[in-house]
Design a protein around this motif. Structure first.
Motif, short mmCIF file in Angstrom:
data_model
loop_
_atom_site.label_atom_id
_atom_site.label_comp_id
_atom_site.label_asym_id
_atom_site.label_seq_id
_atom_site.Cartn_x
_atom_site.Cartn_y
_atom_site.Cartn_z
N ARG A 149 -27.21 105.35 20.79
CA ARG A 149 -25.76 105.14 19.97
C ARG A 149 -24.55 105.70 20.63
O ARG A 149 -24.77 106.74 21.36
CB ARG A 149 -25.87 105.89 18.75
N SER A 169 -19.89 105.63 20.40
CA SER A 169 -18.89 105.19 19.52
C SER A 169 -18.27 103.84 20.39
O SER A 169 -17.87 104.15 21.52
CB SER A 169 -17.75 106.53 19.25
N ARG A 226 -15.41 100.99 20.25
CA ARG A 226 -14.19 100.84 19.97
C ARG A 226 -13.31 99.77 20.24
O ARG A 226 -12.23 99.44 20.09
CB ARG A 226 -13.00 102.26 20.48
N ASN A 267 -4.77 107.27 17.69
CA ASN A 267 -6.19 107.55 17.48
C ASN A 267 -6.74 106.38 18.54
O ASN A 267 -6.51 105.25 18.37
CB ASN A 267 -6.42 106.98 16.05
C1 LIG Z 1 -16.43 113.26 11.57
C2 LIG Z 1 -15.91 112.42 12.74
C3 LIG Z 1 -14.68 112.00 13.02
C4 LIG Z 1 -14.32 111.25 14.06
N1 LIG Z 1 -13.08 110.51 13.91
C5 LIG Z 1 -12.67 109.88 15.01
C6 LIG Z 1 -11.51 108.97 14.90
O1 LIG Z 1 -10.75 109.27 14.03
N2 LIG Z 1 -11.24 108.23 15.93
C7 LIG Z 1 -12.16 107.94 17.07
O2 LIG Z 1 -11.72 106.99 17.81
N3 LIG Z 1 -13.43 108.69 17.06
C8 LIG Z 1 -13.51 109.40 16.07
N4 LIG Z 1 -14.90 109.96 15.96
C9 LIG Z 1 -15.90 109.68 17.05
C10 LIG Z 1 -16.14 110.97 18.25
O3 LIG Z 1 -14.96 110.95 19.06
C11 LIG Z 1 -17.21 110.71 18.92
O4 LIG Z 1 -18.57 110.54 18.17
C12 LIG Z 1 -17.40 111.93 19.88
O5 LIG Z 1 -16.34 111.84 21.00
C13 LIG Z 1 -18.62 111.74 20.62
O6 LIG Z 1 -19.05 110.51 21.33
P1 LIG Z 1 -20.06 109.47 21.09
O7 LIG Z 1 -20.11 109.19 19.51
O8 LIG Z 1 -19.93 108.08 21.87
O9 LIG Z 1 -21.53 110.14 21.20
C14 LIG Z 1 -15.24 110.88 15.03
C15 LIG Z 1 -16.43 111.32 14.94
C16 LIG Z 1 -16.87 112.17 13.84
C17 LIG Z 1 -18.26 112.59 13.75
#
Ligand SMILES: Cc1cc2nc3c(=O)[nH]c(=O)nc-3n(C[C@H](O)[C@H](O)[C@H](O)COP(=O)(O)O)c2cc1C
Length: 175
Positions: A12, A14, A16, A69
């Motif tokens: 997994r 994130s 975008r 963001n």
């Molecule tokens: C509670 C929470 C809020 C987050 N808010 C944002 C956000 O507003 N924008 C964004 O691009 N990523 C957001 N993220 C993603 C995190 O930046 C991301 O999970 C973290 O950098 C780790 O990367 P990965 O998910 O690829 O492992 C959020 C994650 C969490 C858990």
């Protein structure tokens, strides 16, 4: 595709940026079903989901994010955005811990891992104007808007983000 829990956890990311490719109702149903299987405070299941496919609505949701963001630029071009909500009264606030937030987080994690199994990308988006989201989607005041995630086929393959060492995070027997 059926992958192990370990693979889902490890793969997994994130996401975008998404391909311009539709996501089936069946896949959306399956990831929501995974969310629904999460544990919750006294099994209250305070989570709720709003599935948004309408492009105009996704665009309005994007506008609730601050300009910088990272998910804002391309994220809301994903064909689906799922808005994670929680009915505050359905789960207890115990010793200052609002369990509706905990429960919603668990549901979202299940959803994000199930999405990996479907080859779908997600990104928890937490930084948005909650009242504006509530207005756009007609969500009552008694319901918290906890997060949103775009859902679509990834158009990027990010490297894993760094994690703290376990040694820094874990204590054995005593703090
Ligand atoms: C509670 C929470 C809020 C987050 N808010 C944002 C956000 O507003 N924008 C964004 O691009 N990523 C957001 N993220 C993603 C995190 O930046 C991301 O999970 C973290 O950098 C780790 O990367 P990965 O998910 O690829 O492992 C959020 C994650 C969490 C858990």
């Amino acid at each position: 595709m059926t992958i192990s829990v370990r693979e889902a956890v490890e793969n997994r990311r994130s996401i975008r940026k998404f391909e311009d490719k539709p996501v089936s109702d069946g896949d959306i149903w399956e990831i929501l079903n995974a969310a629904r299987m999460a544990p919750s405070w006294a099994n209250r299941q305070a989570w709720r989901f709003v599935v948004v496919r309408e492009e105009a609505t996704r665009e309005r949701l994007k506008e609730t994010l601050s300009e910088n963001n990272p998910a804002g630029k391309h994220g809301f071009k994903a064909p689906v955005v799922i808005v994670l909500c929680a009915v505050k009264d359905e789960a207890t606030v115990h010793q200052n811990k609002p369990y509706y937030l905990v429960d919603a987080g668990l549901a979202m994690q299940n959803l994000m891992l199930a999405a990996v199994d479907k080859g779908l990308g997600t990104c928890w988006v937490g930084l948005f104007d909650e009242n504006r989201v509530r207005e756009i989607l007609g969500i009552p005041d008694s319901v918290a808007v906890v997060g949103m995630t775009p859902v679509g086929y990834p158009a990027q393959n990010p490297e894993p983000r760094p994690r703290k060492d376990l040694a820094e995070l874990t204590h054995y027997e005593q703090w």
